[in-house]
Structures are given as structure tokens and as C-alpha cells.
Design a protein around this motif. Sequence first.
Motif, short mmCIF file in Angstrom:
data_model
loop_
_atom_site.label_atom_id
_atom_site.label_comp_id
_atom_site.label_asym_id
_atom_site.label_seq_id
_atom_site.Cartn_x
_atom_site.Cartn_y
_atom_site.Cartn_z
N ALA A 88 6.46 -5.64 4.46
CA ALA A 88 5.44 -5.90 3.51
C ALA A 88 4.99 -7.32 3.60
CB ALA A 88 5.50 -4.93 2.00
N THR A 89 4.34 -8.38 4.19
CA THR A 89 4.54 -9.75 3.73
C THR A 89 2.92 -9.95 3.52
OG1 THR A 89 5.02 -11.80 4.49
CG2 THR A 89 3.82 -9.32 6.49
N LEU A 98 3.91 -1.31 8.76
CA LEU A 98 3.34 -3.34 8.33
C LEU A 98 1.80 -3.04 7.65
CD1 LEU A 98 3.18 -6.59 9.14
CD2 LEU A 98 2.17 -6.07 11.04
N LEU A 99 2.67 -3.73 6.56
CA LEU A 99 1.55 -4.40 5.41
C LEU A 99 1.39 -5.53 5.07
CD1 LEU A 99 0.08 -2.75 3.35
CD2 LEU A 99 1.74 -2.68 1.37
N MET A 100 0.00 -5.54 5.25
CA MET A 100 -0.22 -7.09 5.64
C MET A 100 -1.47 -7.05 4.22
SD MET A 100 -0.10 -9.27 9.20
CE MET A 100 -1.46 -8.15 10.08
N ASP A 140 1.76 1.98 12.04
CA ASP A 140 0.98 1.69 11.36
C ASP A 140 0.67 0.53 11.65
OD1 ASP A 140 -0.20 4.21 11.45
OD2 ASP A 140 1.49 5.18 10.36
N ILE A 141 -0.37 -0.12 11.22
CA ILE A 141 -1.12 -1.03 10.92
C ILE A 141 -2.00 -1.34 9.34
CG2 ILE A 141 -1.21 -3.97 11.05
CD1 ILE A 141 -0.13 -3.47 13.75
N ARG A 142 -1.40 -1.58 8.44
CA ARG A 142 -2.36 -1.93 7.46
C ARG A 142 -2.91 -2.66 6.49
NH1 ARG A 142 -4.54 4.13 6.81
NH2 ARG A 142 -3.64 4.90 8.54
N LEU A 143 -3.89 -3.32 5.68
CA LEU A 143 -4.14 -4.06 5.52
C LEU A 143 -4.67 -3.77 3.66
CD1 LEU A 143 -6.45 -6.11 8.24
CD2 LEU A 143 -3.98 -6.47 7.34
N TYR A 144 -4.01 -5.01 3.07
CA TYR A 144 -4.13 -3.78 1.54
C TYR A 144 -5.90 -5.21 1.20
CZ TYR A 144 -4.41 -4.05 -3.57
OH TYR A 144 -4.85 -4.02 -4.66
N ILE A 175 5.49 1.09 0.43
CA ILE A 175 4.72 0.68 1.25
C ILE A 175 4.02 1.75 1.57
CG2 ILE A 175 5.06 -0.51 3.57
CD1 ILE A 175 7.56 -2.03 2.81
N LEU A 176 4.64 2.98 1.46
CA LEU A 176 3.37 4.01 2.68
C LEU A 176 2.63 4.69 1.77
CD1 LEU A 176 6.13 6.33 4.66
CD2 LEU A 176 4.49 4.65 5.19
N LEU A 177 2.56 4.26 0.40
CA LEU A 177 1.38 4.35 -1.20
C LEU A 177 1.05 3.77 -0.97
CD1 LEU A 177 0.94 6.03 -3.19
CD2 LEU A 177 2.67 5.13 -4.53
N ILE A 178 0.61 2.35 -1.01
CA ILE A 178 0.01 1.31 -0.51
C ILE A 178 -1.09 0.98 0.74
CG2 ILE A 178 -0.59 -1.59 -0.60
CD1 ILE A 178 1.17 -0.30 -3.53
N SER A 179 -0.68 1.61 1.30
CA SER A 179 -0.78 1.84 3.14
C SER A 179 -1.92 2.85 3.18
CB SER A 179 -0.15 2.32 3.79
OG SER A 179 1.42 0.80 4.36
N ARG A 180 -2.07 4.26 1.56
CA ARG A 180 -2.74 5.37 1.70
C ARG A 180 -4.23 4.36 1.06
NH1 ARG A 180 -0.97 9.72 -1.55
NH2 ARG A 180 -2.60 10.34 -0.63
#
Length: 579
Positions: free
Chosen positions: A69-70, A98-100, A131-135, A208-213
Motif C-alpha cells: 500500500a503506497t 497493490l493499492l495506490m 490485483d492492482i487497485r486505486l482508491y 489492504i484487501l478491505l480498502i481494495s473492495r
Amino acid sequence: MPTPDNNLAHDSFAYEDEPNKLAHYVSQELDLPMFKASSASIHRIESPRQFYGLLKKKIIQAKRRIFLATLYVGKEERELAYFLCRALARNPALQLTLLMDAMRATRESPKSVSSASLLSHLATMFPDQVDIRLYSTPLLRPGSFKSRLLGKRFNEGFGLQHMKIYGFDDDIIMSGANLSRDYFTRRKDRYILIHQHAPLADYLHSLILLISRFSYAVHYSGDTDVLNHCKKKIEELDDFSSELTDVYKSPFRLTWDGGRDLLLTEDADGTIVPSGLFPPSNQYPVRNWASQAHKDLLEFTERWKQRCQKMEHHHFEKADTCIVPLLQMGQLNISQETEMIPYLSKFIEALRLRPSKSPQAVARPFTTVDITSGYFTLSSIYRSLVLSDRLHQKGTSSGQIPVAFRLVAASPEANGFFGSRGITNRIPAAYTYMESQFWTEVVEKKLNRPIDTAMQDLQDPVSTGPISAVELREWRKYGWTYHSKGLWISPPSRRNDLCLPSSTLIGSSNYGARSEKFDLECSLLITTHAPALRKLFATEVTDMREDARDLMNEEAFRAQDRKVDIVTRWLTQLVKYMM
């Protein structure tokens, strides 16, 4: 916000030898999970180059999972993208999450390479592994009319994914550093490695997985023939090959699936498993999802608190250290970090009271609280901690121990925005203005005066006189910028030359209003009674203060080169809660 019991200062804390009481207290009162650990598993990474070298080593060595997470990955980090690609190709069992941040990770697109374009190919090249996710903040959606109207730089002021968590199997690196060239070469930051701690790694991966949802999935939209060629020839290519250069510049798209298509999930006992085994009970809508996120984060915290209580007597029998994760997500109505501050204040107050049962004399008869942030703008609750009348009042008892707050901020030249173009060029001066406003409060309360003319800190590398109740210094080192953030509590000691912090905060928070109200933050409160780990924390403080030689006072702020023009002052007042 919960209010600490006033009797706790007298009854619940030991004077010097039981710092872990703080972690137990915070965990119990705020209903937060607390992880026990061995101090031998906690290590300091000393420099940006060591940080980067360790990242690459961990990527190649990872057997089961990488979870990152970055805020963003630097658009120039082709080597890092290449290392991730090669590790995934070599090990089909390896899973990458990967969460950005959506706004920051797409800022340069479509005109140039961005974080999203640099990495989007991984999800298409390894569809069963990545999994690549953007919040994106609930206040702004990517590509919306409002976000286009504000512009790419200004929409970041409405909230970011700011957590810095770097996990590899059961190892975790907690930091405030992003994954870009400056952070790997010449930007001072903090990095703590926690080795082989599966429960904490599962907690952070699950977070990180929860935020990715409730984040956007990133998909590659470039030439799939080039992508297939790169996958087959990845061991023969290097990160500057023409084929990979084309991939890094390729277009991408963002989609919203409400978490439905995530590859991994948290199972009933907290371990990470394929999502098909424990599919999510609900999907997040593309709009108006903040209330559901708040509810799920509360349930996540409660679930992990109960797990930690069950595992307390079955893991880490030789534990001498406690770790309490603190989430701060103001827009989702999660405020664990700021709710912790009254309890931290009560703990510091308890250190002022020397118990009569202590038979030995106190040679270092004061507590120091070191706080640093590269972007100095203390939120109201941190400001109330530092300026607290209760903590600074002079007692009538001869056994009462004073408290000294030592603050370190970046000098204008060490600010990451120094010399930038456009309106951001005013940011270093804006922080000078906020520093000067804070210092005015310090002077009005007379907290800049020495606590005792005979009381000095012999271990401090920069101080040559009596300690004051509140001190402010600026960090400066030629060619470097400053991004460190942290808080350390050093209780009184029976040796005058021994300053060993027993508690620290490490993570992404800058302790300002923006961290409190807008961004997604995660910090760890670490407490320990292990001498070796306390010495490690002391080394962090000493190294930080070695380059904090500019003592700020009224005269320093009156200097010609520190005067702030009226336009910058007006703009600062307008947007200070977003800085």
C-alpha cells in the motif's frame, strides 16, 4: 471520543519499567487489536538505498504473497516494475496485491507514464496472481466533472490513500516513504522491518484487501501481442528494453466491481485465502459507499481485536514488545489515532509522578517526547498535547518530573516542494508561516523557557544549554529532502546520559489536519521494555537530531529570508486543513 479515567495516571502505570502498559491501555480503552512480538524481530532500515535494496530482495524471495500500500510508485521505477514481473513469472503461486491512490497514480496520464500505466500490465499478464487497485476519496471520482474542474494537483487535497505498508510473506516494512526515486536515494525517512510476524502481516494484508473492495481495478488496454511477447521473454529482457518501454507507456482503464473480482480475501481465522472460499457478502456501489466502508472497518477492527485476545497466550511466549495498529480515515469516520492522543497524554502525565516505592534516585529527571514531520502542521489535538497546561504545570511535589517536547520539521530547502514550479513553489513558505503561528502560541504560554537552568540533556547531539518545555528545530542536509514522521517517548532514567525511548509511532501520518480529516493513514504504536529495541529507537532520535541544528525562535522567524508574503499567508489560511 472516549475520555480517559483521571485515576489512571496514579494507579495504572508503572514509572519506568512497564511501558507496555501504554499499549494495553490504548487497546483496552479503544477496543483495538494488540499484537505481541519479540523485540528481536524488529529492525531498523537505516538509509533510502538500504530500503530500496531490501524491497528488491524481498520481492525476489517472496514465496506466497506481496502486499503493498503506497501513495504512488514513481513513473521512473521501471526496475521495480521489472522485479515484480520477473518474480511473478518465476513463481506461479505468488500473489500480488497493490493499492495506490487513484488521483496521484494517474496524475501524469495520458501524456506521460504514470504509476497506473507503469504497472497495469501486471494484472493482465498474470490475471490469476495480481490485483492492482486505486482508491479514490468518496468526495471525488476519477474523471468526474468536479475532479477535472479542480485539476490534477488540487484534487489531491480532498483526500488520498496515504498508507505505506510493504509486506512480503510474513515480513512487514512500515514506513512513511513512497516508492519513487527520491525516496530511494536522497529523501530522509523512517523504515521499520518486522520479521516473521504472521498475525500482523495477515491483519495488514486484510486491511489492504478491505480498502481494495471500495477502490478501482486497473486494467491494461495496450497491445496484448507485445504483452504476451514480454511474458515469454521476461528473463531475456531488461527494464529498458524497447518492448517493456512500450508496455509501460500503454493506456489503461479503471473499472469498479465493488470488490467482487478480488483474487484474495480474509478467511474465518484471519489468514488470506482465494476469494472463492470466502466470497464477500456484499458489493460496494460506485457512489455513496462511505457509510458501508465505515461499518466494515469497525467490524474488521472488532474481529481482529477478538482474534488477538484468543492468540495472546498461544503465540510469542517470549514477547517483550506490544504493537497496536492505529487507523485514521477521517472521511470514513475512523479516528483511532486521534482518539489515542488523550490516553497518550495520560501516560505522559503518569511519568511525571515519581512513585515513593522507587528506591533509586532519578539522574535524568525529565521525560522527552520527540515529534517529527516533514510537513509540519500539527492538528488541533496534537497541538493540545504539546501545549497541554496539565503536562506543563509546575507541581508542588518534589518528586514531580517535567516533560520536554522536542519538535523537528523540514527546513524550507529540505521540503519536497522547494524549487517547484507554479503555485506549489509557495508551499515551503506556507509551512514556515504555520510554524511561526505555532511558535507564537509557545511563546505566549512561556513554554520556550528552560524548565530548570541546571537541567540539560547530555545525550542530545545538538543541544548545548538547558532544556525547555517546547523546542522547535529544523532539519537541513545538503542535497537532501526530509520526509520522516514519528513520535518517541523517553521516560526518566536513573542515568543522566541514557535516553532510551520506550514507545514510538511509525507509519504514514504527518500529525496534521489533513492526516486527521482527509487521508487514509495507518500507524503502529510500538511499546517495549527490551533494552536493545529501546536503543534502536534512541538511535533513530539521535540520527534525526544530528541534522536538526537550526533552532527556531522569534529571532529566526524575523529573519529576512523567512518572511512570508501576504499572498502566501492568505492562501495558507484558505487551504491549511488540506496541507
